[in-house]
Design a protein around this motif. Structure first.
Motif, PDB file in Angstrom:
ATOM      1  N   LEU A  78       0.765  -1.032   0.106  1.00 14.58           N
ATOM      2  CA  LEU A  78      -0.170  -0.121  -0.215  1.00 14.58           C
ATOM      3  C   LEU A  78       0.797   0.885   0.050  1.00 14.58           C
ATOM      4  O   LEU A  78       0.381   2.317  -0.401  1.00 14.58           O
ATOM      5  N   ILE A  79       2.218   1.031   0.662  1.00 20.27           N
ATOM      6  CA  ILE A  79       2.933   2.398   0.602  1.00 20.27           C
ATOM      7  C   ILE A  79       3.141   2.697  -0.490  1.00 20.27           C
ATOM      8  O   ILE A  79       3.258   3.254  -1.456  1.00 20.27           O
ATOM      9  N   ARG A  80       3.823   1.447  -1.524  1.00 22.96           N
ATOM     10  CA  ARG A  80       4.742   1.774  -3.056  1.00 22.96           C
ATOM     11  C   ARG A  80       3.842   2.171  -3.674  1.00 22.96           C
ATOM     12  O   ARG A  80       4.005   2.916  -5.004  1.00 22.96           O
ATOM     13  N   SER A  81       2.319   1.790  -3.805  1.00 22.56           N
ATOM     14  CA  SER A  81       1.262   1.899  -4.110  1.00 22.56           C
ATOM     15  C   SER A  81       0.570   3.596  -3.976  1.00 22.56           C
ATOM     16  O   SER A  81       0.006   3.555  -5.550  1.00 22.56           O
ATOM     17  N   SER A  82       1.134   4.255  -3.579  1.00 21.49           N
ATOM     18  CA  SER A  82       0.874   5.232  -2.891  1.00 21.49           C
ATOM     19  C   SER A  82       1.211   6.689  -3.224  1.00 21.49           C
ATOM     20  O   SER A  82       2.685   6.006  -3.484  1.00 21.49           O
ATOM     21  N   ALA A  83       1.052   7.776  -3.411  1.00 23.54           N
ATOM     22  CA  ALA A  83       1.835   8.923  -3.822  1.00 23.54           C
ATOM     23  C   ALA A  83       3.155   9.239  -3.094  1.00 23.54           C
ATOM     24  O   ALA A  83       2.797   9.141  -1.681  1.00 23.54           O
ATOM     25  N   PRO A  84       4.349   9.003  -3.461  1.00 23.68           N
ATOM     26  CA  PRO A  84       4.897   9.639  -2.174  1.00 23.68           C
ATOM     27  C   PRO A  84       5.518  10.590  -1.322  1.00 23.68           C
ATOM     28  O   PRO A  84       4.711  11.436  -1.577  1.00 23.68           O
ATOM     29  N   VAL A  85       5.371  10.427  -0.056  1.00 21.35           N
ATOM     30  CA  VAL A  85       5.921  11.418   0.830  1.00 21.35           C
ATOM     31  C   VAL A  85       7.290  12.019   0.862  1.00 21.35           C
ATOM     32  O   VAL A  85       8.517  11.671   0.798  1.00 21.35           O
ATOM     33  N   SER A  86       7.070  13.530   0.400  1.00 23.57           N
ATOM     34  CA  SER A  86       8.045  14.500   0.725  1.00 23.57           C
ATOM     35  C   SER A  86       9.394  13.821   1.849  1.00 23.57           C
ATOM     36  O   SER A  86       8.978  13.663   2.864  1.00 23.57           O
ATOM     37  N   GLY A  87      10.375  13.984   0.810  1.00 26.02           N
ATOM     38  CA  GLY A  87      12.237  13.265   2.099  1.00 26.02           C
ATOM     39  C   GLY A  87      12.050  12.816   2.546  1.00 26.02           C
ATOM     40  O   GLY A  87      12.106  11.804   3.863  1.00 26.02           O
ATOM     41  N   SER A  88      10.865  11.590   2.190  1.00 23.99           N
ATOM     42  CA  SER A  88      10.670   9.865   2.245  1.00 23.99           C
ATOM     43  C   SER A  88      12.743   9.481   1.956  1.00 23.99           C
ATOM     44  O   SER A  88      12.299   9.305   1.117  1.00 23.99           O
ATOM     45  N   PRO A  89      13.030   8.360   3.454  1.00 22.90           N
ATOM     46  CA  PRO A  89      14.335   8.253   2.935  1.00 22.90           C
ATOM     47  C   PRO A  89      14.514   6.616   2.208  1.00 22.90           C
ATOM     48  O   PRO A  89      15.499   6.268   1.755  1.00 22.90           O
ATOM     49  N   ILE A  90      13.734   6.364   1.940  1.00 27.00           N
ATOM     50  CA  ILE A  90      13.186   4.194   1.236  1.00 27.00           C
ATOM     51  C   ILE A  90      12.153   4.782   0.339  1.00 27.00           C
ATOM     52  O   ILE A  90      11.216   6.106  -0.152  1.00 27.00           O
ATOM     53  N   THR A  91      13.299   4.640  -1.246  1.00 28.31           N
ATOM     54  CA  THR A  91      12.480   5.118  -2.447  1.00 28.31           C
ATOM     55  C   THR A  91      11.108   3.914  -2.051  1.00 28.31           C
ATOM     56  O   THR A  91      10.829   2.583  -1.880  1.00 28.31           O
ATOM     57  N   HIS A  92      10.570   3.949  -3.321  1.00 27.73           N
ATOM     58  CA  HIS A  92       9.345   3.058  -3.972  1.00 27.73           C
ATOM     59  C   HIS A  92      10.331   1.540  -4.621  1.00 27.73           C
ATOM     60  O   HIS A  92       9.582   0.795  -4.326  1.00 27.73           O
ATOM     61  N   ALA A  93      11.361   1.749  -4.720  1.00 25.94           N
ATOM     62  CA  ALA A  93      11.372   0.817  -5.488  1.00 25.94           C
ATOM     63  C   ALA A  93      11.810   0.112  -4.873  1.00 25.94           C
ATOM     64  O   ALA A  93      12.037  -1.706  -4.379  1.00 25.94           O
ATOM     65  N   ARG A  94      12.673   0.743  -2.869  1.00 23.58           N
ATOM     66  CA  ARG A  94      12.955  -0.629  -2.188  1.00 23.58           C
ATOM     67  C   ARG A  94      11.150  -1.190  -1.400  1.00 23.58           C
ATOM     68  O   ARG A  94      11.578  -1.849  -1.418  1.00 23.58           O
ATOM     69  N   TRP A  95      10.494  -0.538  -1.138  1.00 21.89           N
ATOM     70  CA  TRP A  95       9.306  -0.284  -1.128  1.00 21.89           C
ATOM     71  C   TRP A  95       8.779  -1.990  -1.922  1.00 21.89           C
ATOM     72  O   TRP A  95       8.554  -3.035  -1.062  1.00 21.89           O
ATOM     73  N   GLU A  96       8.885  -1.775  -2.872  1.00 20.77           N
ATOM     74  CA  GLU A  96       8.734  -3.212  -3.716  1.00 20.77           C
ATOM     75  C   GLU A  96       8.999  -4.518  -3.784  1.00 20.77           C
ATOM     76  O   GLU A  96       8.238  -5.029  -3.884  1.00 20.77           O
ATOM     77  N   ARG A  97      10.183  -4.053  -3.895  1.00 14.89           N
ATOM     78  CA  ARG A  97      10.761  -5.009  -3.219  1.00 14.89           C
ATOM     79  C   ARG A  97      11.405  -5.371  -2.208  1.00 14.89           C
ATOM     80  O   ARG A  97      10.445  -6.623  -2.068  1.00 14.89           O
TER      81      ARG A  97
END
Length: 356
Positions: free
Chosen positions: A96-115
């Motif tokens: 759910l975090i991966r498929s939501s709009a990214p939070v500004s300044g988040s240290p974790i990239t969407h690619a890592r959430w997906e992995r």
């Protein structure tokens, strides 16, 4: 001509499975599975301590299970079930975090959430199977009906692995729900690795239905988990964990990552208006679910069983579950067919270019 098309078709067949990503995820699976097994062992220890102390609801329901030397495999089955539910919660949160709009300044990239989401999904399926396997071995070992080696193996297989095979008590519904969750988790969870064959749009449609697997898993646990058989803090914790899931799912609908999934009312297209109404309805339903979950956690009562009150008739039977599955498969099949038939984005422009 045949010499050029033959290798091309062979390459397409070979590329139907994303083997490179699958191999990489399997390598990452080792530490994740190791962590899951450690957590399972800890849960097993906690369950054993509660049984020894006489505080476990399991022995309130089935007093004979207090003999841990005889029925330790059943406790192993319970431990794997709880760790599977925990990992299912973790992977749903990651997804759910991966498929939501990214939070500004988040240290974790969407690619890592997906992995992380992919790897924990694989671990979850493995834990679900281990949960079932431990129950199967326990039924084979017990042989309460004196069927002999072949008979008890077949009987246990039907009870544990065949949907609708378990035919007594609450298990005839609860185990059916759990099996549906497991058998749906395999194609819906692994669809990512064949997305080059199905196409990304079909894969996304399939994968969105994974939330149904999670809901069924929670339902199975609340219905059949003897550790949460009666209302109490343990059952309340299960409900508490559903609040962030519902909140993230609502956030996912309010701020999806993909532009084409964002809410907009189309006054020209009937399909666009229907989709907008569906999204609005889903948002309202999730908002209502959040309020309901907070109420359940605050009161500690979800209308479940009470130790001092005889259990009434089950509100859901196997026929209802099978009917719900048919409806779900029809919806899923329709969604996949619509996604498959739609041309890729920009396809019309390319066709016009070719016509010129």
């Amino acid at each position: 001509m045949s010499e050029t098309t033959e290798p091309a078709s062979a390459a397409r067949r070979r590329s139907r499975v994303d083997r490179a990503t699958l191999r990489a995820d399997l390598r990452r699976l080792i530490p994740d599975t190791g962590a899951a097994l450690v957590v399972t062992a800890l849960i097993f220890a906690v369950l054993c301590v509660r049984i020894e102390a006489g505080t476990s609801q399991t022995i309130m329901v089935m007093p004979f299970l207090a003999d841990l030397r005889e029925y330790w495999l059943y406790i192993v089955c319970q431990a794997f079930g709880w760790s599977a539910l925990l990992w299912a919660w973790i992977t749903i949160m990651f997804g759910l975090i991966r498929s939501s709009a990214p939070v500004s300044g988040s240290p974790i990239t969407h690619a890592r959430w997906e992995r992380w989401h992919r790897v924990t999904s694989l671990t979850t399926i493995g834990l679900m199977f281990a949960h079932m396997l431990a129950f199967f071995i326990e039924l084979v070992r017990a042989d309460e009906e004196g069927l002999g080696p072949g008979g008890r193996f077949l009987s246990a297989f039907v009870d544990v692995f065949v949907p609708g095979g378990y035919s007594t008590g609450t298990g005839q519904v609860a185990i059916l729900i759990g099996l549906i969750a497991f058998y749906l988790a395999i194609p819906l969870g692994l669809a990512y690795y064949v997305r080059s064959w199905t196409g990304p749009r079909v894969w996304r449609v399939l994968h969105r239905f994974v939330i149904v697997v999670y809901v069924l898993s929670v339902w199975h646990t609340l219905l059949y988990g003897t550790n949460v058989w009666f209302d109490g803090w343990f059952r309340t914790v299960v409900w508490l964990l559903q609040i962030p899931v519902a909140a993230l799912l609502l956030a996912r609908l309010l701020a999806p990552l993909r532009r084409e999934e964002r809410f907009r009312w189309s006054g020209e297209e009937l399909l666009g208006r229907a989709r907008a109404l569906g999204v609005a309805g889903a948002r309202l339903a999730l908002a209502g679910t959040l309020v309901l979950l907070v109420g359940v956690v605050a009161t500690g009562n979800d209308g479940g069983r009470s130790p001092d009150v005889p259990a009434g008739e089950m509100l859901v039977d196997q026929g209802m579950v099978w009917g719900g599955l048919v409806v779900l498969l029809l919806i899923l099949g329709t969604a996949v067919a619509m996604a498959w038939s739609r041309p890729p984005r920009g396809g019309a422009a390319r066709e016009r270019e070719r016509a010129r």
